[in-house]
Design an enzyme around this catalytic site. Structure first.
Site, PDB file in Angstrom:
ATOM      1  N   CYS A  84      57.687 128.433  19.424  1.00 18.17           N
ATOM      2  CA  CYS A  84      59.034 128.682  18.904  1.00 18.17           C
ATOM      3  C   CYS A  84      59.780 127.345  18.771  1.00 18.17           C
ATOM      4  O   CYS A  84      59.337 126.480  18.032  1.00 18.17           O
ATOM      5  CB  CYS A  84      59.770 129.705  19.766  1.00 18.17           C
ATOM      6  N   HIS A 187      56.023 133.943  18.647  1.00 19.36           N
ATOM      7  CA  HIS A 187      55.753 134.012  20.082  1.00 19.36           C
ATOM      8  C   HIS A 187      54.394 134.673  20.300  1.00 19.36           C
ATOM      9  O   HIS A 187      54.288 135.896  20.209  1.00 19.36           O
ATOM     10  CB  HIS A 187      56.842 134.833  20.789  1.00 19.36           C
ATOM     11  N   GLU A 189      52.855 135.243  23.016  1.00 22.19           N
ATOM     12  CA  GLU A 189      52.889 136.117  24.192  1.00 22.19           C
ATOM     13  C   GLU A 189      53.492 137.484  23.883  1.00 22.19           C
ATOM     14  O   GLU A 189      53.342 138.430  24.658  1.00 22.19           O
ATOM     15  CB  GLU A 189      53.660 135.441  25.339  1.00 22.19           C
TER      16      GLU A 189
END
Length: 207
Positions: A84, A187, A189
């Site tokens: 990011c 992102h 994750e």
């Protein structure tokens, strides 16, 4: 083998979900460490720099925390992943709240998204368009879904460093790389299958 993977905690966001995803995908015998200690960062075998917030503020936090020098030292030779704003900080400069120099690793400038009338920030799921192969993108093809939250994007000055884009009123930079350094605007994750695959690939990447 991953060895010791360090997630840099410079106070630029909650790292809980990132830590959880990296621990889930880590090879057996590897170590995942979250730290804001520059000496611990220097002992990393591979490094992850997440970031949330304005470009200028995040660059300031990296410097004020004493971590910038350690991050730059590790990222000269060892595998590096920016996430990011952590990816945006790899650029030459950003213009959020005024012009601010970046780390200068990627030939790009961070400017506000021109979304062609769509809402900004660009928030939610979007499809990736993979432009060129890379070991960290192995098994991740065009059409893979990724989760984005950002109002500013890296405008590339060297298209050879651009690995993938998403479409949001026009192409939006999604993945960049140069040598042992890679960055994702989305992102991983939070990107489920594609994101976990990318994390697993990064933890095994030997540039």
């Amino acid at each position: 083998m991953s060895g010791r993977c360090v997630l840099v905690d410079a106070g630029m966001g909650n790292l809980h979900s990132a830590e959880k995803a990296f621990r889930r995908m880590a090879p057996e015998g590897s170590e995942i460490v979250v730290t804001g200690d520059p000496d611990a960062v220097r002992r990393a075998d591979r490094l992850v720099l997440p970031g949330d917030g304005a470009f200028r503020w995040c660059m300031g936090r990296l410097g004020a925390s004493g971590l910038r020098e350690a991050v730059e030292e590790v990222a000269r030779e060892r595998p590096f992943l920016g996430i990011c704003v952590g990816m945006q900080m790899m650029a030459r400069r950003g213009f959020e709240h005024g012009e601010t120099p970046g780390l200068g690793w990627i030939a790009g400038e961070v400017r506000r998204i021109d979304a062609g009338g769509r809402p900004v920030p660009h928030m939610g799921w979007n499809d990736l368009s993979v432009l060129r192969p890379h070991p960290v993108l192995e098994g991740i093809g065009s059409g893979a879904h990724a989760y984005f939250v950002h109002g500013w994007q890296m405008e590339m000055l060297d298209e050879g460093q651009l690995l993938a884009t998403a479409d949001y009123g026009g192409p939006v930079t999604a993945v960049v790389a140069e040598g042992n350094r890679l960055g994702t605007q989305f992102h991983p994750e939070k990107s489920q299958e594609a994101g976990l695959r990318l994390i697993a690939n990064f933890l095994r990447w030997d540039p």
